[in-house]
Design a protein around this motif. Sequence first.
Motif, PDB file in Angstrom:
ATOM      1  N   GLU A 205      40.791  35.106  37.185  1.00 45.29           N
ATOM      2  CA  GLU A 205      40.453  35.602  38.532  1.00 45.29           C
ATOM      3  C   GLU A 205      39.084  35.041  38.926  1.00 45.29           C
ATOM      4  O   GLU A 205      38.379  34.460  38.095  1.00 45.29           O
ATOM      5  N   ASP A 206      38.686  35.288  40.169  1.00 44.08           N
ATOM      6  CA  ASP A 206      37.411  34.735  40.639  1.00 44.08           C
ATOM      7  C   ASP A 206      36.205  35.274  39.875  1.00 44.08           C
ATOM      8  O   ASP A 206      35.133  34.673  39.883  1.00 44.08           O
ATOM      9  N   ASP A 207      36.376  36.449  39.205  1.00 45.44           N
ATOM     10  CA  ASP A 207      35.242  36.950  38.410  1.00 45.44           C
ATOM     11  C   ASP A 207      35.040  36.117  37.136  1.00 45.44           C
ATOM     12  O   ASP A 207      34.083  36.310  36.402  1.00 45.44           O
ATOM     13  N   GLN A 209      36.417  36.311  34.417  1.00 45.98           N
ATOM     14  CA  GLN A 209      36.494  37.094  33.174  1.00 45.98           C
ATOM     15  C   GLN A 209      37.861  37.721  32.969  1.00 45.98           C
ATOM     16  O   GLN A 209      38.237  38.042  31.849  1.00 45.98           O
ATOM     17  N   THR A 210      38.588  37.912  34.064  1.00 43.22           N
ATOM     18  CA  THR A 210      39.894  38.567  33.971  1.00 43.22           C
ATOM     19  C   THR A 210      40.989  37.503  34.021  1.00 43.22           C
ATOM     20  O   THR A 210      40.935  36.594  34.860  1.00 43.22           O
ATOM     21  N   ARG A 240      40.735  41.356  30.371  1.00 48.08           N
ATOM     22  CA  ARG A 240      39.485  40.588  30.347  1.00 48.08           C
ATOM     23  C   ARG A 240      39.439  39.728  29.092  1.00 48.08           C
ATOM     24  O   ARG A 240      40.017  40.105  28.071  1.00 48.08           O
TER      25      ARG A 240
END
Length: 293
Positions: A205-207, A209-210, A240
Amino acid sequence: MSTLELYTPTDLNDALRFLEHDGGNSAVIASGTDLLPRMRRRQISPSILVDISAFTEDLRFIRRSDGTIRLGALTTVTDLLESPMFYGRLSMVREAARLFGAPQVRNVATVGGNVCSAASSEDLIPVLMALDAKLKLASARGERTVPLKDFIIGKRQTTMKPSEILVEVSFNEPEGNSWTAYEKLGRRNMLILAMVNEALILSLEDDLQTIHSARLALNRVSGKIPALAVETSDFLEGKRVTDQTIVQAQKVMESELSLTSDFRGSGEYRTEVAQVYLRRLVERCARHIGGSS
Ligand SMILES: Cc1cc2nc3c(=O)[nH]c(=O)nc-3n(C[C@H](O)[C@H](O)[C@H](O)COP(=O)(O)OP(=O)(O)OC[C@H]3O[C@@H](n4cnc5c(N)ncnc54)[C@H](O)[C@@H]3O)c2cc1C
């Protein structure tokens, strides 16, 4: 004594017309690096070989258009290794090509031959499965497209009809926060037939981390058949990237795999290696997506 004939078709259509009538007794031969040793060992004994190796103009290419990569069936492993296409997100194709056989084999061994051999030690099958590759099969009656994941149905068994020729393998280029990686273990450093090989495409995902999505493929997921490790891949999605996630995913993998023993290694050893590779693949992909290497 049985006789063996060689049919040299004038073009692809001629080969397809020939197979339409005589497919049951024939075997298509590309470079013969898999077929001829098997014939020598008397594992198969076709009475006619249909030689498609001259059709490089139609069947030897690596093309990219509209986010899709297409490989002609006669593309060689060296072609993959030398193509600029397989750096960056698609580097697992290059990794698999680099670990394939030795230069003499790589120079002639074809993508189509690798896929159609449907063996449990091939390098390109898990890589192409992780990429959700589609196969274009031609016959005198027309063409059809099948997903690679549905093509191999048993040890050296495919859904290909005797009248068909594989002409093209295609897959979508990974986009965005994705990366691919490949690991292979054999009993020596050159001319390695894989004891364990494992390919992963991972998207975050954009984070960063996920895990958005994961497709993991191995030879021998179940017995001697290359396949997707669906349960392990599904488990990773939405988690994550942490040590705990990887440890849990390794447990899922242990219950999903039924790796068998043979002269190259025991099932237990293979399972342990596959779990170690899972960690490496996830960490390598995540690191690349995060831009730290
Ligand atoms: C010394 C040595 C080392 C090797 N090392 C490796 C390795 O490291 N990794 C690995 O994955 N493999 C390895 N192999 C196996 C082999 O080289 C590969 O499977 C190779 O990709 C086969 O390609 P080919 O063109 O020689 O196929 P062929 O031997 O010509 O054909 C293989 C099978 O596919 C069928 N076939 C071929 N092309 C088509 C087509 N277009 N349409 C329909 N049917 C088709 C044939 O009928 C046959 O059943 C090795 C082989 C040798 C001899």
